[in-house]
Design a protein around this motif. Structure first.
Motif, PDB file in Angstrom:
ATOM      1  N   GLN A 192       1.158  -1.188   0.065  1.00 52.20           N
ATOM      2  CA  GLN A 192       0.103   0.173  -0.200  1.00 52.20           C
ATOM      3  C   GLN A 192       0.917   1.393   0.530  1.00 52.20           C
ATOM      4  OE1 GLN A 192      -3.571  -0.158  -0.450  1.00 52.20           O
ATOM      5  NE2 GLN A 192      -3.205   2.546  -0.191  1.00 52.20           N
ATOM      6  N   VAL A 193       0.704   2.268  -0.985  1.00 53.33           N
ATOM      7  CA  VAL A 193       1.357   3.416  -1.275  1.00 53.33           C
ATOM      8  C   VAL A 193       0.354   4.764  -0.263  1.00 53.33           C
ATOM      9  CG1 VAL A 193       2.664   5.184  -2.164  1.00 53.33           C
ATOM     10  CG2 VAL A 193       2.267   2.306  -3.334  1.00 53.33           C
ATOM     11  N   GLN A 194       1.269   4.982   0.759  1.00 48.50           N
ATOM     12  CA  GLN A 194       0.475   6.360   1.388  1.00 48.50           C
ATOM     13  C   GLN A 194       1.179   7.452   0.838  1.00 48.50           C
ATOM     14  OE1 GLN A 194       1.543   6.578   5.423  1.00 48.50           O
ATOM     15  NE2 GLN A 194      -0.457   7.579   5.567  1.00 48.50           N
ATOM     16  N   VAL A 195       0.791   8.382   0.574  1.00 48.50           N
ATOM     17  CA  VAL A 195       0.829   9.936   0.326  1.00 48.50           C
ATOM     18  C   VAL A 195       0.739  10.910   0.569  1.00 48.50           C
ATOM     19  CG1 VAL A 195       0.680  11.361  -1.738  1.00 48.50           C
ATOM     20  CG2 VAL A 195       1.116   9.303  -2.614  1.00 48.50           C
ATOM     21  N   VAL A 196       1.459  11.721   1.110  1.00 48.00           N
ATOM     22  CA  VAL A 196       1.252  12.710   2.565  1.00 48.00           C
ATOM     23  C   VAL A 196       2.077  14.128   2.582  1.00 48.00           C
ATOM     24  CG1 VAL A 196       1.628  13.617   4.952  1.00 48.00           C
ATOM     25  CG2 VAL A 196       1.395  10.679   4.595  1.00 48.00           C
ATOM     26  N   GLU A 197       1.009  15.753   1.943  1.00 50.36           N
ATOM     27  CA  GLU A 197       1.433  16.414   2.161  1.00 50.36           C
ATOM     28  C   GLU A 197       1.528  17.342   3.212  1.00 50.36           C
ATOM     29  OE1 GLU A 197      -1.439  15.738  -1.199  1.00 50.36           O
ATOM     30  OE2 GLU A 197      -1.556  15.328   0.843  1.00 50.36           O
ATOM     31  N   SER A 198       2.929  18.292   2.979  1.00 49.43           N
ATOM     32  CA  SER A 198       2.794  19.410   4.207  1.00 49.43           C
ATOM     33  C   SER A 198       3.048  20.783   3.073  1.00 49.43           C
ATOM     34  CB  SER A 198       3.673  18.631   4.882  1.00 49.43           C
ATOM     35  OG  SER A 198       4.935  18.585   4.766  1.00 49.43           O
ATOM     36  N   GLY A 199       3.147  21.458   4.423  1.00 47.00           N
ATOM     37  CA  GLY A 199       3.737  22.454   3.268  1.00 47.00           C
ATOM     38  C   GLY A 199       3.235  24.090   3.534  1.00 47.00           C
ATOM     39  N   GLY A 200       1.680  23.526   3.916  1.00 46.68           N
ATOM     40  CA  GLY A 200       0.648  25.034   2.734  1.00 46.68           C
ATOM     41  C   GLY A 200      -0.184  25.446   4.138  1.00 46.68           C
ATOM     42  N   GLY A 201      -0.501  26.988   3.964  1.00 51.83           N
ATOM     43  CA  GLY A 201      -0.426  27.987   4.363  1.00 51.83           C
ATOM     44  C   GLY A 201      -1.148  28.896   3.851  1.00 51.83           C
ATOM     45  N   SER A 202      -0.971  30.502   4.262  1.00 52.71           N
ATOM     46  CA  SER A 202      -1.212  31.430   3.666  1.00 52.71           C
ATOM     47  C   SER A 202      -0.139  33.065   3.486  1.00 52.71           C
ATOM     48  CB  SER A 202      -2.627  32.429   4.753  1.00 52.71           C
ATOM     49  OG  SER A 202      -3.241  31.404   5.252  1.00 52.71           O
ATOM     50  N   VAL A 203      -0.291  33.115   3.002  1.00 59.49           N
ATOM     51  CA  VAL A 203       0.981  34.266   2.322  1.00 59.49           C
ATOM     52  C   VAL A 203       0.636  35.462   1.365  1.00 59.49           C
ATOM     53  CG1 VAL A 203       1.350  32.524  -0.295  1.00 59.49           C
ATOM     54  CG2 VAL A 203       3.099  33.922   0.702  1.00 59.49           C
ATOM     55  N   GLN A 204       1.225  36.538   1.278  1.00 58.29           N
ATOM     56  CA  GLN A 204       0.811  37.430   0.701  1.00 58.29           C
ATOM     57  C   GLN A 204       0.962  37.358  -0.553  1.00 58.29           C
ATOM     58  OE1 GLN A 204       2.325  41.040   3.185  1.00 58.29           O
ATOM     59  NE2 GLN A 204       0.485  40.925   3.927  1.00 58.29           N
ATOM     60  N   PRO A 205       0.332  38.420  -1.849  1.00 61.67           N
ATOM     61  CA  PRO A 205       1.426  37.954  -2.684  1.00 61.67           C
ATOM     62  C   PRO A 205       2.156  38.337  -3.462  1.00 61.67           C
ATOM     63  CG  PRO A 205      -1.511  39.139  -2.724  1.00 61.67           C
ATOM     64  CD  PRO A 205      -0.248  38.769  -1.785  1.00 61.67           C
TER      65      PRO A 205
END
Length: 117
Positions: free
Chosen positions: A1-14
């Protein structure tokens, strides 16, 4: 079984930057194409950037010149460096691992990127 996990999102200004990371647990990493997709509210999921198992890359027009995809085989990680972010980049970003031999896809749950002033 393959598990894919993202991280690093958030809020940022233009104009700001974010780095998204994706860990693919389980596979022989170099036998998978790895890609980043995004889905904004009310829109379909779209490709942002893809890195093939051989190292070749593909970028959507909206990502060219601003985003960079890279992978670290030792860590089973693919990274999306995003610079000069714009409000229209606001979306949930998903990582996908696609097995080269079969085409089988494995998706993460996504990480939210919000760009606003």
């Amino acid at each position: 079984q393959v598990q894919v996990v993202e991280s690093g999102g958030g809020s940022v200004q233009p104009g700001g930057s974010l780095t998204l990371s994706c860990v693919a647990r389980g596979p022989v990493f170099n036998r998978y194409h790895m890609g980043w997709y995004r889905q904004a509210p009310g829109s379909q999921r779209e490709l942002v950037a893809m890195q093939q198992s051989t190292g070749g890359t593909e970028y959507a027009d909206v990502a060219k010149g601003r985003f960079t995809i890279s992978r670290d085989g030792a860590k089973n990680t693919v990274t999306l460096q995003m610079n000069d972010l714009r409000p229209e980049d606001t979306a949930v970003y998903f990582c996908k691992a696609q097995r080269v031999a079969t085409g089988t896809e494995y998706w993460g749950r996504g990480t939210l990127v919000s760009v606003s002033s």
